[in-house]
Design an enzyme around this catalytic site. Structure first.
Site, PDB file in Angstrom:
ATOM      1  N   LYS A  14       0.828  -1.212   0.000  1.00 53.28           N
ATOM      2  CA  LYS A  14       0.000   0.000   0.000  1.00 53.28           C
ATOM      3  C   LYS A  14       0.867   1.269   0.000  1.00 53.28           C
ATOM      4  CE  LYS A  14      -2.305  -1.035   3.815  1.00 53.28           C
ATOM      5  NZ  LYS A  14      -1.764  -2.363   4.191  1.00 53.28           N
ATOM      6  N   ARG A 126      11.420  -6.040   4.516  1.00 51.48           N
ATOM      7  CA  ARG A 126      11.344  -4.622   4.886  1.00 51.48           C
ATOM      8  C   ARG A 126      11.985  -4.379   6.256  1.00 51.48           C
ATOM      9  NH1 ARG A 126       5.411  -2.046   5.078  1.00 51.48           N
ATOM     10  NH2 ARG A 126       5.244  -3.292   6.963  1.00 51.48           N
ATOM     11  N   ARG A 143      -0.450  -8.966  13.430  1.00 53.75           N
ATOM     12  CA  ARG A 143      -0.992  -7.985  12.478  1.00 53.75           C
ATOM     13  C   ARG A 143      -1.856  -8.684  11.421  1.00 53.75           C
ATOM     14  NH1 ARG A 143       4.375  -5.273  10.710  1.00 53.75           N
ATOM     15  NH2 ARG A 143       3.135  -3.953   9.350  1.00 53.75           N
TER      16      ARG A 143
HETATM   17  P1  AMP Z   1       0.456   0.449   9.076  1.00 55.97           P
HETATM   18  O1  AMP Z   1       1.583   1.405   8.925  1.00 55.97           O
HETATM   19  O2  AMP Z   1      -0.756   0.849   8.266  1.00 55.97           O
HETATM   20  O3  AMP Z   1       0.863  -0.988   8.827  1.00 55.97           O
HETATM   21  O4  AMP Z   1      -0.027   0.529  10.598  1.00 55.97           O
HETATM   22  C1  AMP Z   1       0.849   0.188  11.666  1.00 55.97           C
HETATM   23  C2  AMP Z   1       0.060   0.071  12.965  1.00 55.97           C
HETATM   24  O5  AMP Z   1      -0.593   1.318  13.243  1.00 55.97           O
HETATM   25  C3  AMP Z   1      -1.060  -0.965  12.963  1.00 55.97           C
HETATM   26  O6  AMP Z   1      -0.587  -2.261  13.266  1.00 55.97           O
HETATM   27  C4  AMP Z   1      -1.972  -0.405  14.049  1.00 55.97           C
HETATM   28  O7  AMP Z   1      -1.441  -0.659  15.337  1.00 55.97           O
HETATM   29  C5  AMP Z   1      -1.879   1.090  13.821  1.00 55.97           C
HETATM   30  N1  AMP Z   1      -2.898   1.587  12.856  1.00 55.97           N
HETATM   31  C6  AMP Z   1      -2.661   2.137  11.622  1.00 55.97           C
HETATM   32  N2  AMP Z   1      -3.805   2.509  11.028  1.00 55.97           N
HETATM   33  C7  AMP Z   1      -4.799   2.182  11.901  1.00 55.97           C
HETATM   34  C8  AMP Z   1      -6.223   2.300  11.863  1.00 55.97           C
HETATM   35  N3  AMP Z   1      -6.857   2.823  10.812  1.00 55.97           N
HETATM   36  N4  AMP Z   1      -6.918   1.859  12.937  1.00 55.97           N
HETATM   37  C9  AMP Z   1      -6.297   1.341  14.006  1.00 55.97           C
HETATM   38  N5  AMP Z   1      -4.965   1.175  14.116  1.00 55.97           N
HETATM   39  C10 AMP Z   1      -4.217   1.601  13.066  1.00 55.97           C
END
Ligand code: AMP
Length: 188
Positions: A14, A126, A143
């Site tokens: 993404k 990564r 995750r």
């Molecule tokens: P990402 O960078 O999108 O992989 O997000 C990393 C972490 O941030 C996730 O594992 C969640 O702990 C938190 N996070 C990111 N976006 C959200 C969201 N929309 N709702 C809840 N937690 C989020």
């Protein structure tokens, strides 16, 4: 004005594809993960509260991310690319309301499809350069569990509204980007 959600499991690409879409369409990139990591990096009160949750790979509470998205939409009068949001159906419903409040609506949701083994491989790869404390084997498993339980139903939500565009997330970065752009151009 286009408003797009880029959707997929952790490791689906993404962030990488967002960078290319931002260049292509001049969208504002709103990544809730990036915004949350920034709070942790500068050690705000919020950052201190969410660090252990993010390190475990669980989702932070809806209130926190919804406020971030509300602020981002209010601030910028451009098309937006939402990355990492919505992460559950409740967030998807809120996004509809927030966009409507600002006289906007979603153009489409681009869903990147990548097999589980490849997701794990990419996140471990990564980990060597990202410095992200959640790119380790144990956290990755949680995750993916959170994704299956809470985030995957978001795809059905957009499918039922006729907004989901599915793209194969396997292949070169460029070929995936070309496929995404051709799908978005059909819906502009
Ligand atoms: P990402 O960078 O999108 O992989 O997000 C990393 C972490 O941030 C996730 O594992 C969640 O702990 C938190 N996070 C990111 N976006 C959200 C969201 N929309 N709702 C809840 N937690 C989020």
């Amino acid at each position: 004005m286009m408003n797009i959600v880029i959707f997929g499991a952790p490791g689906a690409g993404k962030g990488t594809q967002s960078d290319l879409l931002v260049k292509q369409y001049g969208l504002i990139h709103v990544s809730t993960g990036d915004l949350l990591r920034k709070e942790i990096a500068v050690q705000t009160e919020l950052g201190k509260r969410i660090k252990s949750i993010m390190d475990s790979g669980s989702l932070v509470s809806d209130d926190i991310v919804v406020e971030m998205i509300d602020n981002a939409i209010a601030k910028d009068n451009y098309g937006m690319l939402f990355d990492g949001f919505p992460r559950n159906v409740a967030q998807a419903e809120v996004l509809d309301k927030l966009l409507a409040k600002h006289g906007r609506k979603l153009t489409c949701m681009v869903s990147l499809d990548v097999p589980r083994e490849e997701l794990i491989r990419r996140m471990l790869e990564r980990a060597k350069v990202s410095g992200r404390s959640d790119d380790n084997e144990e956290t990755i498993k949680n995750r993916l569990k959170e994704y299956e339980a809470k985030t995957k139903p978001v795809a059905d939500y957009y499918e039922s509204k006729g907004l989901q565009v599915k793209v194969n997330g396997m292949g070169s970065v460029e070929s995936i980007s070309t496929a995404i752009i051709s799908e978005i151009d059909k819906r502009k």
